[in-house]
Scaffold this motif. Structure first.
Motif, PDB file in Angstrom:
ATOM      1  N   ILE A   1       1.114  -1.276   0.663  1.00 39.62           N
ATOM      2  CA  ILE A   1       0.049  -0.045   0.027  1.00 39.62           C
ATOM      3  C   ILE A   1       0.781   1.053   0.077  1.00 39.62           C
ATOM      4  O   ILE A   1       0.576   2.094  -1.298  1.00 39.62           O
ATOM      5  CB  ILE A   1      -0.250   0.631   0.980  1.00 39.62           C
ATOM      6  N   VAL A   2       2.295   1.365   0.946  1.00 39.09           N
ATOM      7  CA  VAL A   2       2.463   2.676   0.640  1.00 39.09           C
ATOM      8  C   VAL A   2       3.700   3.042   0.043  1.00 39.09           C
ATOM      9  O   VAL A   2       3.462   3.750  -0.481  1.00 39.09           O
ATOM     10  CB  VAL A   2       3.773   2.688   2.370  1.00 39.09           C
ATOM     11  N   PRO A   3       4.091   1.444  -0.668  1.00 40.76           N
ATOM     12  CA  PRO A   3       5.063   2.014  -2.289  1.00 40.76           C
ATOM     13  C   PRO A   3       4.329   2.460  -3.304  1.00 40.76           C
ATOM     14  O   PRO A   3       4.542   3.329  -3.895  1.00 40.76           O
ATOM     15  CB  PRO A   3       5.806   0.573  -2.261  1.00 40.76           C
ATOM     16  N   GLU A   4       2.936   2.296  -3.211  1.00 40.99           N
ATOM     17  CA  GLU A   4       2.176   1.937  -3.875  1.00 40.99           C
ATOM     18  C   GLU A   4       1.118   2.939  -4.270  1.00 40.99           C
ATOM     19  O   GLU A   4       0.325   3.116  -4.967  1.00 40.99           O
ATOM     20  CB  GLU A   4       1.579   1.035  -4.909  1.00 40.99           C
ATOM     21  N   TYR A   5       0.763   4.118  -3.460  1.00 40.42           N
ATOM     22  CA  TYR A   5       0.654   4.481  -3.097  1.00 40.42           C
ATOM     23  C   TYR A   5       0.706   5.965  -3.993  1.00 40.42           C
ATOM     24  O   TYR A   5      -0.793   5.960  -4.475  1.00 40.42           O
ATOM     25  CB  TYR A   5       0.934   5.819  -1.489  1.00 40.42           C
ATOM     26  N   GLU A   6       1.305   6.428  -4.620  1.00 39.18           N
ATOM     27  CA  GLU A   6       0.980   7.263  -5.902  1.00 39.18           C
ATOM     28  C   GLU A   6       0.507   6.749  -6.804  1.00 39.18           C
ATOM     29  O   GLU A   6      -0.449   7.837  -7.123  1.00 39.18           O
ATOM     30  CB  GLU A   6       2.599   7.099  -5.978  1.00 39.18           C
TER      31      GLU A   6
END
Length: 79
Positions: A49-54
């Protein structure tokens, strides 16, 4: 994508909460269970979730929820 990326700002934190609450609502379970599934039973929170946020945060709610359910299935995460 770096494994175990941490939440960097309030926008990411709000998005993580959004993800957890909406997956919980779709599955009819408490948000705490989903949080545990994303953190203790897997690395979905900091590893996906965090790394793919963008990319993820630009999608619609249904797409995001379905995507996260797919990731849970792929990683064998059950509630």
């Amino acid at each position: 994508m770096m494994p175990g990326e941490m939440i960097k700002n309030s926008d990411e934190l709000e998005f993580v909460v959004f993800c957890i609450e909406n997956v919980a609502a779709k599955l009819g379970v408490g948000a705490e269970l989903v949080y545990q599934a994303f953190t203790e039973k897997s690395d979905i929170l900091n590893g996906y979730i965090v790394p793919e946020y963008e990319v993820l945060h630009t999608q619609g709610r249904d797409y995001i929820v379905d995507d996260l359910l797919d990731v849970m299935r792929e990683r064998g995460v059950e509630l």
